[in-house]
Design a protein around this motif. Structure first.
Motif, PDB file in Angstrom:
ATOM      1  N   ALA A  52       0.835  -1.203   0.000  1.00 29.41           N
ATOM      2  CA  ALA A  52       0.000   0.000   0.000  1.00 29.41           C
ATOM      3  C   ALA A  52       0.873   1.256   0.000  1.00 29.41           C
ATOM      4  O   ALA A  52       0.589   2.226  -0.722  1.00 29.41           O
ATOM      5  CB  ALA A  52      -0.930  -0.010   1.209  1.00 29.41           C
ATOM      6  N   ARG A  56       0.842   4.026  -2.982  1.00 25.92           N
ATOM      7  CA  ARG A  56      -0.002   5.090  -2.447  1.00 25.92           C
ATOM      8  C   ARG A  56      -0.295   6.197  -3.452  1.00 25.92           C
ATOM      9  O   ARG A  56      -1.359   6.792  -3.420  1.00 25.92           O
ATOM     10  CB  ARG A  56       0.597   5.652  -1.164  1.00 25.92           C
ATOM     11  CG  ARG A  56       1.861   6.435  -1.327  1.00 25.92           C
ATOM     12  CD  ARG A  56       2.495   6.759   0.027  1.00 25.92           C
ATOM     13  NE  ARG A  56       3.706   7.524  -0.099  1.00 25.92           N
ATOM     14  CZ  ARG A  56       4.888   7.044  -0.428  1.00 25.92           C
ATOM     15  NH1 ARG A  56       5.038   5.759  -0.668  1.00 25.92           N
ATOM     16  NH2 ARG A  56       5.942   7.833  -0.516  1.00 25.92           N
ATOM     17  N   TYR A  59      -3.380   5.235  -5.503  1.00 21.88           N
ATOM     18  CA  TYR A  59      -4.654   5.064  -4.807  1.00 21.88           C
ATOM     19  C   TYR A  59      -5.643   6.124  -5.274  1.00 21.88           C
ATOM     20  O   TYR A  59      -5.325   7.298  -5.363  1.00 21.88           O
ATOM     21  CB  TYR A  59      -4.450   5.158  -3.292  1.00 21.88           C
ATOM     22  CG  TYR A  59      -5.744   5.294  -2.535  1.00 21.88           C
ATOM     23  CD1 TYR A  59      -6.633   4.228  -2.457  1.00 21.88           C
ATOM     24  CD2 TYR A  59      -6.102   6.489  -1.933  1.00 21.88           C
ATOM     25  CE1 TYR A  59      -7.837   4.353  -1.776  1.00 21.88           C
ATOM     26  CE2 TYR A  59      -7.286   6.625  -1.247  1.00 21.88           C
ATOM     27  CZ  TYR A  59      -8.151   5.553  -1.181  1.00 21.88           C
ATOM     28  OH  TYR A  59      -9.341   5.679  -0.521  1.00 21.88           O
ATOM     29  N   LEU A  70      -7.179  -1.714   1.219  1.00 20.16           N
ATOM     30  CA  LEU A  70      -6.276  -2.556   2.007  1.00 20.16           C
ATOM     31  C   LEU A  70      -6.757  -4.004   2.062  1.00 20.16           C
ATOM     32  O   LEU A  70      -5.953  -4.937   1.978  1.00 20.16           O
ATOM     33  CB  LEU A  70      -6.124  -1.994   3.421  1.00 20.16           C
ATOM     34  CG  LEU A  70      -5.334  -0.688   3.540  1.00 20.16           C
ATOM     35  CD1 LEU A  70      -5.471  -0.102   4.943  1.00 20.16           C
ATOM     36  CD2 LEU A  70      -3.876  -0.887   3.166  1.00 20.16           C
TER      37      LEU A  70
END
Length: 183
Positions: A52, A56, A59, A70
């Protein structure tokens, strides 16, 4: 524990990644531990947050909540872990002395069964296909909605419904007609 979506919270942005970690670590850990067991969960959850963090910038908060995103990453890593173990077990069966080593089916049943699940239900869940098992466990263990599951797994909303229906039918049959929700 369901995180509320509040302006400025980790749910809105990944700019505060330590806040995201603090907000969701325990929830994701519980889900993965129920799927793989506590020993393997630590590594998989660490990999989840590392992935993640690395992703990022990609996202998209308009597509999924941080929580759902997640869970998607964690579910993919659970599947990767299982496939790796099945390959290793098959290699041991072909090349090793292990007549007393458990087969892949027994390993999956052991991993899927949380201590709170009855053995018959754990066995029935282990017999599901990976897609059906992922949908069922994201709903049952993580409490995700059909839409959140669809986003987490990258499948359509209708596919979530059909996989869940098939999983329930198979569980009911494996439990001798008993309602899997009462097992």
């Amino acid at each position: 524990m369901t995180a509320a979506r509040v302006e400025g919270s980790p749910e809105e942005s990944l700019g505060d990644f330590p806040g995201v970690f603090d907000a969701y670590f325990e929830e994701i850990f519980r889900y993965v531990a129920q799927r793989l067991g506590p020993a393997q969960a630590e590594d998989v959850v660490a990999e989840t947050f590392l992935a993640a963090f690395r992703k990022r910038e990609r996202y998209d908060s308009t597509r999924a909540s941080v929580r759902t995103w997640l869970y998607g990453i964690a579910t993919n890593l659970v599947g990767k872990q299982r496939r790796s173990e099945v390959r290793a077990l098959r290699a041991r069966q072909r090349h090793g002395p292990g007549a007393d080593l458990p087969g892949p089916e027994e390993r999956v049943a052991d991993q899927v069964s949380a201590q709170s699940l009855r053995p018959a239900l754990a066995s029935a869940i282990a017999s599901l296909g990976q897609g059906e098992r992922d949908v069922l466990l994201l709903m049952a263990l993580a409490g995700l909605s059909h839409q959140e599951i669809a986003v987490a797994l990258g499948i359509s909303y209708g596919t979530v419904g059909s996989r869940l229906s098939r999983a329930r039918t198979k569980l009911r049959a494996a439990l001798g007609g008993a309602n899997p929700m009462e097992a």
